[in-house]
Design a protein around this motif. Sequence first.
Motif, PDB file in Angstrom:
ATOM      1  N   LEU A   1     -43.498  49.150  -1.498  1.00  0.00           N
ATOM      2  CA  LEU A   1     -42.704  49.952  -2.422  1.00  0.00           C
ATOM      3  C   LEU A   1     -41.332  49.338  -2.640  1.00  0.00           C
ATOM      4  N   ALA A   2     -40.707  48.851  -1.570  1.00  0.00           N
ATOM      5  CA  ALA A   2     -39.379  48.244  -1.686  1.00  0.00           C
ATOM      6  C   ALA A   2     -39.424  46.991  -2.559  1.00  0.00           C
ATOM      7  N   VAL A   3     -40.449  46.176  -2.381  1.00  0.00           N
ATOM      8  CA  VAL A   3     -40.597  44.977  -3.212  1.00  0.00           C
ATOM      9  C   VAL A   3     -40.793  45.374  -4.678  1.00  0.00           C
ATOM     10  N   ALA A   4     -41.613  46.381  -4.912  1.00  0.00           N
ATOM     11  CA  ALA A   4     -41.858  46.830  -6.287  1.00  0.00           C
ATOM     12  C   ALA A   4     -40.574  47.332  -6.938  1.00  0.00           C
ATOM     13  N   ILE A   5     -39.764  48.070  -6.196  1.00  0.00           N
ATOM     14  CA  ILE A   5     -38.500  48.590  -6.735  1.00  0.00           C
ATOM     15  C   ILE A   5     -37.572  47.441  -7.092  1.00  0.00           C
ATOM     16  N   ALA A   6     -37.442  46.471  -6.180  1.00  0.00           N
ATOM     17  CA  ALA A   6     -36.575  45.322  -6.437  1.00  0.00           C
ATOM     18  C   ALA A   6     -37.084  44.515  -7.633  1.00  0.00           C
ATOM     19  N   SER A   7     -38.403  44.378  -7.754  1.00  0.00           N
ATOM     20  CA  SER A   7     -38.978  43.607  -8.864  1.00  0.00           C
ATOM     21  C   SER A   7     -38.715  44.281 -10.201  1.00  0.00           C
ATOM     22  N   GLU A   8     -38.889  45.611 -10.248  1.00  0.00           N
ATOM     23  CA  GLU A   8     -38.639  46.330 -11.491  1.00  0.00           C
ATOM     24  C   GLU A   8     -37.168  46.192 -11.901  1.00  0.00           C
ATOM     25  N   GLU A   9     -36.272  46.252 -10.928  1.00  0.00           N
ATOM     26  CA  GLU A   9     -34.852  46.125 -11.230  1.00  0.00           C
ATOM     27  C   GLU A   9     -34.529  44.740 -11.781  1.00  0.00           C
ATOM     28  N   GLU A  10     -35.078  43.698 -11.161  1.00  0.00           N
ATOM     29  CA  GLU A  10     -34.803  42.342 -11.614  1.00  0.00           C
ATOM     30  C   GLU A  10     -35.381  42.084 -12.997  1.00  0.00           C
ATOM     31  N   ASP A  11     -36.612  42.549 -13.241  1.00  0.00           N
ATOM     32  CA  ASP A  11     -37.213  42.350 -14.554  1.00  0.00           C
ATOM     33  C   ASP A  11     -36.415  43.073 -15.628  1.00  0.00           C
ATOM     34  N   GLY A  12     -35.886  44.240 -15.309  1.00  0.00           N
ATOM     35  CA  GLY A  12     -35.044  44.945 -16.271  1.00  0.00           C
ATOM     36  C   GLY A  12     -33.800  44.152 -16.617  1.00  0.00           C
ATOM     37  N   ARG A  13     -33.179  43.523 -15.612  1.00  0.00           N
ATOM     38  CA  ARG A  13     -31.995  42.710 -15.887  1.00  0.00           C
ATOM     39  C   ARG A  13     -32.348  41.483 -16.713  1.00  0.00           C
ATOM     40  N   ILE A  14     -33.537  40.932 -16.475  1.00  0.00           N
ATOM     41  CA  ILE A  14     -33.979  39.781 -17.268  1.00  0.00           C
ATOM     42  C   ILE A  14     -34.117  40.174 -18.734  1.00  0.00           C
ATOM     43  N   TYR A  15     -34.732  41.329 -19.000  1.00  0.00           N
ATOM     44  CA  TYR A  15     -34.889  41.774 -20.381  1.00  0.00           C
ATOM     45  C   TYR A  15     -33.544  42.026 -21.043  1.00  0.00           C
ATOM     46  N   LEU A  16     -32.597  42.563 -20.292  1.00  0.00           N
ATOM     47  CA  LEU A  16     -31.254  42.762 -20.854  1.00  0.00           C
ATOM     48  C   LEU A  16     -30.581  41.425 -21.158  1.00  0.00           C
TER      49      LEU A  16
ATOM     50  N   MET B   1     -37.498  47.689 -23.623  1.00  0.00           N
ATOM     51  CA  MET B   1     -38.334  47.312 -22.480  1.00  0.00           C
ATOM     52  C   MET B   1     -37.542  47.406 -21.182  1.00  0.00           C
ATOM     53  N   ALA B   2     -36.255  47.040 -21.224  1.00  0.00           N
ATOM     54  CA  ALA B   2     -35.412  47.163 -20.032  1.00  0.00           C
ATOM     55  C   ALA B   2     -35.260  48.626 -19.630  1.00  0.00           C
ATOM     56  N   GLU B   3     -35.135  49.507 -20.622  1.00  0.00           N
ATOM     57  CA  GLU B   3     -35.037  50.934 -20.319  1.00  0.00           C
ATOM     58  C   GLU B   3     -36.314  51.440 -19.656  1.00  0.00           C
ATOM     59  N   GLN B   4     -37.453  50.965 -20.118  1.00  0.00           N
ATOM     60  CA  GLN B   4     -38.711  51.382 -19.503  1.00  0.00           C
ATOM     61  C   GLN B   4     -38.830  50.854 -18.072  1.00  0.00           C
ATOM     62  N   GLU B   5     -38.378  49.626 -17.850  1.00  0.00           N
ATOM     63  CA  GLU B   5     -38.377  49.092 -16.482  1.00  0.00           C
ATOM     64  C   GLU B   5     -37.501  49.956 -15.584  1.00  0.00           C
ATOM     65  N   ALA B   6     -36.346  50.383 -16.105  1.00  0.00           N
ATOM     66  CA  ALA B   6     -35.458  51.243 -15.319  1.00  0.00           C
ATOM     67  C   ALA B   6     -36.136  52.574 -15.008  1.00  0.00           C
ATOM     68  N   GLY B   7     -36.892  53.127 -15.975  1.00  0.00           N
ATOM     69  CA  GLY B   7     -37.607  54.373 -15.752  1.00  0.00           C
ATOM     70  C   GLY B   7     -38.653  54.236 -14.657  1.00  0.00           C
ATOM     71  N   HIS B   8     -39.401  53.140 -14.676  1.00  0.00           N
ATOM     72  CA  HIS B   8     -40.396  52.915 -13.622  1.00  0.00           C
ATOM     73  C   HIS B   8     -39.725  52.725 -12.268  1.00  0.00           C
ATOM     74  N   ARG B   9     -38.574  52.042 -12.261  1.00  0.00           N
ATOM     75  CA  ARG B   9     -37.862  51.846 -11.007  1.00  0.00           C
ATOM     76  C   ARG B   9     -37.417  53.191 -10.430  1.00  0.00           C
ATOM     77  N   HIS B  10     -36.891  54.059 -11.297  1.00  0.00           N
ATOM     78  CA  HIS B  10     -36.446  55.370 -10.819  1.00  0.00           C
ATOM     79  C   HIS B  10     -37.626  56.174 -10.261  1.00  0.00           C
ATOM     80  N   ALA B  11     -38.783  56.077 -10.916  1.00  0.00           N
ATOM     81  CA  ALA B  11     -39.961  56.803 -10.424  1.00  0.00           C
ATOM     82  C   ALA B  11     -40.405  56.263  -9.067  1.00  0.00           C
ATOM     83  N   LEU B  12     -40.419  54.950  -8.932  1.00  0.00           N
ATOM     84  CA  LEU B  12     -40.789  54.348  -7.657  1.00  0.00           C
ATOM     85  C   LEU B  12     -39.781  54.697  -6.569  1.00  0.00           C
ATOM     86  N   LEU B  13     -38.504  54.679  -6.951  1.00  0.00           N
ATOM     87  CA  LEU B  13     -37.465  54.985  -5.974  1.00  0.00           C
ATOM     88  C   LEU B  13     -37.560  56.433  -5.503  1.00  0.00           C
ATOM     89  N   ALA B  14     -37.858  57.337  -6.441  1.00  0.00           N
ATOM     90  CA  ALA B  14     -38.017  58.750  -6.062  1.00  0.00           C
ATOM     91  C   ALA B  14     -39.185  58.922  -5.105  1.00  0.00           C
TER      92      ALA B  14
END
Length: 323
Positions: free
Chosen positions: A13-28, A48-61
């Motif tokens: 889960l931690a790796v997935a959260i970090a990956s979603e965050e990094e991919d969002g920054r790449i899209y930005l 697409m970056a906003e959607q990555e952020a949404g998935h990250r928040h869901a994973l983080l929750a």
Amino acid sequence: MKSLSELTEREILAVAIASEEEDGRIYLSFAEDLADRYPASAKVFEEMAEQEAGHRHALLALYQKRFGPNLPPIRREDVKGFLRRRPIWLTRNLPLDTVRKEAEVMEYESAHFYQKAAERASDVGVRKLLGDLAAAEQGHESLAVRLGATILTPGARSDEDVAYRRFFILQYVQPGLAGLMDGSVSTLAPLFAAAFATQNNWETFLVGLAASIGAGVSMGFAEALSDDGSLTGRGSPLLRGGVSGLMTALGGLGHTLPYLVPDTIPDHFKIATSIAAAVVFVELWAIAFIRARYMDTPFLQAVFQIVLGGAIVLAAGVLIGGA
């Protein structure tokens, strides 16, 4: 570094959260780089970056609900076989097609990795989690398609096609044309001066080879050092320098290679010189065509400028060599 089989569900889960965050920054980063040139596509990557952020928040929750607030300091680089993103987002003025393809590869690779990881996982909970992540990444890919269809309207695509043509001309056509002109014209005088002075094919070839390579290196460095592309939008200086240098060398080698005709052949000098003159004619007309096609120069005007200039340089070389 751990393998996937050694990771706990918490670490996955931690790796997935970090990956979603990094991919969002790449899209930005992609959106920022494309904003001035391709605003419609930049909007796609912002969404697409906003959607990555949404998935990250869901994973983080989900993570906080199961494991608490503290994330272990693990990233995908710490996992054997995990994805390694190429840092192309650090390059400015990337071609639009390059950015789109990179984003497509990012989503595909993420989904593929999670699918393979889910198949290999022995724990039911981990398998379900990885399957959910694979589905999420596939959702990102379909979202990109929907966003492209919605935001990239025919009018926006037409505008971006115009911008892409301008970028293509700035980064490839202009430096390539400048190099071809320099290589084709500037090497005429030394080549034909050596030819008519020595009437020896091999010695003439060596002079032409040296002139072509020297001109290619000189033009390549001159183009690469002219500007870094940050203000002019001309793209990577290394790419422009490489294109210019290569075309310069090819322009000179085109009418140098005929002098490889062996000196043992009867009338070797006349044969080589006739072929070289024909190559020069083709080169000059090709330059005139490119100027008319991409640089909005009337064809007859381009022919007059290029052919006249080449004829003058050629005549100078012949006169000097025959003196």
